[in-house]
Write an enzyme that holds these catalytic residues in place. Structure first.
Site, PDB file in Angstrom:
ATOM      1  N   GLY A 115    -105.786  92.781  35.578  1.00  0.00           N
ATOM      2  CA  GLY A 115    -107.161  92.714  36.053  1.00  0.00           C
ATOM      3  C   GLY A 115    -108.210  92.582  34.970  1.00  0.00           C
ATOM      4  O   GLY A 115    -109.416  92.579  35.274  1.00  0.00           O
ATOM      5  N   LEU A 116    -107.786  92.456  33.704  1.00  0.00           N
ATOM      6  CA  LEU A 116    -108.769  92.388  32.631  1.00  0.00           C
ATOM      7  C   LEU A 116    -109.550  91.073  32.658  1.00  0.00           C
ATOM      8  O   LEU A 116    -110.758  91.063  32.414  1.00  0.00           O
ATOM      9  CB  LEU A 116    -108.102  92.579  31.272  1.00  0.00           C
ATOM     10  CG  LEU A 116    -109.031  92.488  30.053  1.00  0.00           C
ATOM     11  CD1 LEU A 116    -110.180  93.487  30.170  1.00  0.00           C
ATOM     12  CD2 LEU A 116    -108.252  92.704  28.766  1.00  0.00           C
ATOM     13  N   TYR A 123    -111.115  82.012  39.495  1.00  0.00           N
ATOM     14  CA  TYR A 123    -112.504  81.569  39.542  1.00  0.00           C
ATOM     15  C   TYR A 123    -112.934  81.232  40.965  1.00  0.00           C
ATOM     16  O   TYR A 123    -114.067  81.514  41.369  1.00  0.00           O
ATOM     17  CB  TYR A 123    -112.705  80.369  38.615  1.00  0.00           C
ATOM     18  CG  TYR A 123    -112.434  80.673  37.158  1.00  0.00           C
ATOM     19  CD1 TYR A 123    -112.853  81.874  36.588  1.00  0.00           C
ATOM     20  CD2 TYR A 123    -111.740  79.770  36.353  1.00  0.00           C
ATOM     21  CE1 TYR A 123    -112.601  82.162  35.255  1.00  0.00           C
ATOM     22  CE2 TYR A 123    -111.484  80.049  35.010  1.00  0.00           C
ATOM     23  CZ  TYR A 123    -111.916  81.246  34.468  1.00  0.00           C
ATOM     24  OH  TYR A 123    -111.659  81.530  33.151  1.00  0.00           O
ATOM     25  N   ALA A 132    -110.102  84.876  27.094  1.00  0.00           N
ATOM     26  CA  ALA A 132    -108.687  85.054  26.766  1.00  0.00           C
ATOM     27  C   ALA A 132    -108.284  86.504  26.953  1.00  0.00           C
ATOM     28  O   ALA A 132    -109.053  87.422  26.649  1.00  0.00           O
ATOM     29  CB  ALA A 132    -108.412  84.619  25.327  1.00  0.00           C
ATOM     30  N   GLU A 152    -115.250  75.577  32.088  1.00  0.00           N
ATOM     31  CA  GLU A 152    -114.228  74.536  32.133  1.00  0.00           C
ATOM     32  C   GLU A 152    -112.859  75.193  32.054  1.00  0.00           C
ATOM     33  O   GLU A 152    -112.671  76.166  31.311  1.00  0.00           O
ATOM     34  CB  GLU A 152    -114.415  73.550  30.974  1.00  0.00           C
ATOM     35  CG  GLU A 152    -115.645  72.664  31.145  1.00  0.00           C
ATOM     36  CD  GLU A 152    -116.244  72.244  29.823  1.00  0.00           C
ATOM     37  OE1 GLU A 152    -115.832  72.791  28.788  1.00  0.00           O
ATOM     38  OE2 GLU A 152    -117.138  71.379  29.830  1.00  0.00           O
TER      39      GLU A 152
END
Length: 199
Positions: A117-118, A153, A108, A141
């Site tokens: 970019g965190l 991802y 999160a 997930e």
């Protein structure tokens, strides 16, 4: 991408007989970054919950985060904004290591800090740890409708490997994504055998 660590508090940990340990043993500051990374402690749970509630309709409970502190193969890495006065928790990532497999359970970033970019930086730290520990794969997930996260991802080498129907709620499916890690060959293991070359 790779990041140069400027804090001597960071060092790869040796593989213990009972499995990999967290390689982030103290605060980590990266060059030209406002973030300071550290393993979550019990004193951080309240700040983590503030971000958790802002990010998710069905947030984890404080008890769940405290439970993760007691699980030997679980670690949560938090990112603090050192330029904020007082400092503010900007994001976190919770991961498990079981055998040679990593799982990202929770990631999160406070909406205030999104698109800086965190999120990628947090995933990159897990990837770096997985590489150091010679992990075979990393799984996670993500909500089927979370296009931004899925794109991130995919960019980092994760591919869709499954679907969990109604995982988050009715008609809210979870996409299972996996990244297969490329292991370094051991000194006694040749990188390429004759049979591999077809000769």
């Amino acid at each position: 991408g790779s990041r140069r660590v400027t804090s001597s508090a960071w060092r790869p940990s040796a593989r213990a007989s009972h499995g990999p340990r967290l390689c982030y043993v103290g605060d980590v500051a990266l060059d030209d970054s406002p973030w300071r990374y550290a393993p979550m402690g019990s004193e951080d749970v309240e700040a983590v919950m503030e971000v958790e509630r802002r990010c998710f309709d069905s947030p984890w409970t404080p008890g769940q985060f405290r439970h993760e502190l007691r699980v030997p193969f679980s670690r949560t890495l938090v990112a603090w904004d050192e330029r904020s006065t007082p400092r503010r928790l900007a994001g976190y990532v919770c991961r498990w290591v079981v055998g040679d497999e990593f799982s990202i359970l929770n990631l999160a970033v406070d909406p205030v800090y999104q698109r800086r970019g965190l999120g990628r930086a947090l995933v990159d730290l897990v990837l770096a740890e997985a590489e150091e520990q010679q992990a075979a794969q990393i799984t996670l997930e993500v909500r089927e409708k979370n296009d931004a996260a899925r794109s991130l991802y995919s960019l980092l080498g994760f591919v869709q490997t499954g679907l969990r129907r109604d995982y988050y709620s009715k008609s809210e499916h979870a996409i299972i994504m996996t990244k297969t890690m490329v292991r370094s060959a051991s000194p006694e293991e040749p990188l390429c055998r004759n049979s591999d070359r077809g000769v």
